[in-house]
Design a protein around this motif. Structure first.
Motif, short mmCIF file in Angstrom:
data_model
loop_
_atom_site.label_atom_id
_atom_site.label_comp_id
_atom_site.label_asym_id
_atom_site.label_seq_id
_atom_site.Cartn_x
_atom_site.Cartn_y
_atom_site.Cartn_z
N GLN A 155 0.84 -1.19 0.00
CA GLN A 155 0.00 0.00 0.00
C GLN A 155 0.88 1.25 0.00
O GLN A 155 0.62 2.20 -0.75
N HIS A 182 2.40 1.97 -3.43
CA HIS A 182 1.42 2.58 -4.33
C HIS A 182 1.18 4.04 -3.96
O HIS A 182 1.07 4.92 -4.82
N LEU A 183 1.10 4.25 -2.68
CA LEU A 183 0.83 5.60 -2.20
C LEU A 183 1.95 6.56 -2.62
O LEU A 183 1.69 7.66 -3.10
N LYS A 198 3.93 6.28 -5.17
CA LYS A 198 3.83 6.54 -6.59
C LYS A 198 2.74 7.58 -6.86
O LYS A 198 2.91 8.52 -7.64
N PHE A 199 1.59 7.39 -6.17
CA PHE A 199 0.46 8.30 -6.37
C PHE A 199 0.84 9.73 -6.02
O PHE A 199 0.60 10.66 -6.79
N GLY A 202 0.46 4.89 -11.74
CA GLY A 202 0.47 3.61 -11.03
C GLY A 202 -0.76 2.77 -11.36
O GLY A 202 -1.54 3.07 -12.26
N HIS A 218 -5.52 1.22 -7.37
CA HIS A 218 -4.96 1.93 -6.23
C HIS A 218 -5.13 3.43 -6.39
O HIS A 218 -5.50 4.13 -5.45
N THR A 219 -4.84 3.89 -7.58
CA THR A 219 -5.01 5.32 -7.82
C THR A 219 -6.45 5.75 -7.54
O THR A 219 -6.69 6.77 -6.88
N PHE A 242 -6.99 6.01 -3.92
CA PHE A 242 -6.35 7.18 -3.31
C PHE A 242 -7.11 8.46 -3.66
O PHE A 242 -7.23 9.37 -2.84
N ASN A 283 -2.27 14.98 -10.47
CA ASN A 283 -1.87 13.63 -10.15
C ASN A 283 -1.98 12.70 -11.35
O ASN A 283 -1.20 11.77 -11.51
#
Lengths: 210, 210, 210, 210
Positions: free
Chosen positions: C189, C192-193, C195-196, D159, D163-164, D167, D200
């Motif tokens: 997690q 990914h975060l 990268k975001f 990403g 996940h994106t 987020f 983003n």
DNA sequence: TATGAATGAGCCTTCATTCAT
DNA sequence: CATGAATGAAGGCTCATTCAT
């Protein structure tokens, strides 16, 4: 003649009111035994054989037991007010009143409750209101009797009848309180009290004696 | 004349007694404000600006504040007893007493405290004892005055002087209680009270009027 | 250099503060286990092995445990604010922050407590104040880092840094909450975060790739 | 196409469901006002103008109001999921979604309810399940949109889309929570949020600038 | 369905008092 | 003499839930 436009109370409502009264009586019994502040809601519930939660279905809070008690005292006084207004010689009415009233207020339980309410009334305006309402009604009724006695020529003129009435009640009630604290023979006390109060009224008999 | 067989109190003892009095006064102030049962030891300690632990160095328990209060009431009454015994015409003495006593007991704070003690006295024999002792002394002093008035020919014979004295005190005190609950003009009330009580004594003035 | 004009805390004061902390920790442990509203004062007392009455010597009421908790969260955040201000390349500082902060907030216990405080803050202004104060300090520190990154040419210009900082924190915290409800692998997690968020900053590496 | 294998609901069943919804709405109104744990069954009954006993004919227990609420949140989200799937340029769809979704979640009442559910979800698996189901559906729908945007060449690769998507939702929701605690201008906040999220996504505008 | 009286465990808080310091 | 932390029973009251009507 139609008297009751409100719907007749249902069975359930009657039962509920009965229970309410039962609980109130239990509360009062506790107040006599232990005093208002020494009585817990648990005591009342236990005495009424009711769950503590259910207590609050009938009385919103402890304070309301005091209100209930004050109202009950009012109901207790009502017949005296009626009797003070009956036809007949004022002195006879007065003597009867004195005897009956003394019998009630010199009862230790009643004296205790009255004292408890008096103390609470000093700090709780709503209790004071209820308390004073009853007191005023009684004083007015007695005052009317005193005036009647004057017109009947039974008593000699004295001060303002309403004040006199209040003082008479004061004397009786405070004497009753003393009785509760320091038990003596109630009947003897009553006899002395009668003499005291009748003397006060400048009673004819005293005058006649001379 | 030997006055003090006990050794003179040390500075420390004097300071301690001062503190004790200070605490007692704080307690009484709380009782006036909130009532005995509504007052916590913390309230007293806070008001006296003393630690809660230290409270117990001066008073073994809450109950003892009641005793202290009752004693203080006794001290408050003492001068009245003395004054009732002074030489002179009974009616003058009586009038002076009435005026001074009313001034004291009709004070709202005093009335509140008296009512509190009365209620507690009903359940606590030791408080009752203190309370009644004072009351009896006062009644006796007043009774003596009444007898003097009789021998001085100021008042006409009436009932037993001791009972009469008690009833007079009852009237005054209960009237004072009413005053505390339902504030009215204190001086007017006193005037009516005077008339009521003097009428009761078969007062000469009434007689003279005839 | 004189730093402490206040008198040094006595042994007793130190002990008292230790106990206070111990109780607060017990309370927090309860809040984690059962939630604020499901935790009773009895639970806290039992867990702290302290009498329920003594609880109130250290915390005036249940509400104050919430305040204590909010303050503790503030203390937990403080080092992050410091670290955000260290010298060095902004992206390294940011990565370090992200890693450390995620480690903290993705901890289930912390997430639970934060969620509890958030809910209470919505209804209790004083809690909201404490909560927001910490949040604002952190956002400002992060905002300053973003600006430094811009001047260092590490990140491309984007929106207002303070808002961006807040949104970054939002993302992290809300992701942590989700983690608490629906446990997944924390490290994945985090990757990914990262990268975001870095994408969000218009990170140079992305640009370089082209 | 067969739609209803179940027999058509009778009038009575329709009335009952209406009542159920009415009660649920009352409960939710209470939760908004006071919070879940601070709301009593009595509060709900009073607000719904229904007897407390009848409450239990429609909801087996307090917990079920939470389930009802979670379901309602699901229904509230459903249209967003549909709209994310409409034909057209991904960025337009996204902007529309962002605007509409923010309008909903930044509403203080909604934010409060979401926070309450979040907290409860942390301790009640069934609530967590309902809560996450909705969240996952939404995240998947958004994720699909992101992938569409990639294939449409609107956004640069970033990403993992799921996940994106999560987020992005985190950012929106947590920002909405902050809004609920510390009210600021919602529209300004939205504008900043748009910029943040579009940046983003490797947003086109940045690309266009070149 | 619909009512609300009934239950008793539990809520937070305060109580008078003790005692080590 | 002075302090205030410590105790735990008791304070008034609310809770979710049941059930006879």
């Amino acid at each position: 003649m139609i008297e009751n436009l409100a719907p007749a109370p249902s069975k359930r409502e009657i039962a509920s009111e009965k229970r309410r009264n039962h609980i109130l009586e239990s509360a009062i019994a506790c107040f006599i035994d232990k005093g208002f502040h020494q009585t817990g809601m648990r005591d009342i519930a236990a005495r009424a054989e009711v769950s503590i939660g259910n207590l609050y279905n009938h009385f919103p809070g402890k304070h309301d037991f005091l209100i209930g008690l004050a109202n009950l005292e009012g109901e207790m006084i009502a017949p005296f007010i009626e009797n003070l207004a009956v036809e007949g010689p004022a002195n006879e009415t007065f003597n009867a009143f004195l005897q009956d009233y003394w019998a009630i207020v010199s009862d230790k339980d009643v004296a205790i409750l009255t004292a408890e309410i008096t103390v609470e009334a000093m700090r709780m305006p709503d209790i004071a209101k209820l308390f004073l309402e009853v007191r005023r009604s009684l004083a007015h009724a007695l005052s009317a009797l005193l005036e009647k006695g004057l017109t009947q020529g039974i008593w000699r003129p004295s001060g303002d009848p309403l004040h006199t009435a209040n003082f008479i009640l004061d004397t009786i009630e405070c004497a009753a309180d003393r009785q509760a604290i320091d038990t003596t023979d109630s009947q003897t006390q009553l006899a002395h009290l009668e003499k005291f109060l009748i003397a006060n009224l400048g009673a004819e008999n005293t005058v006649h004696e001379r």
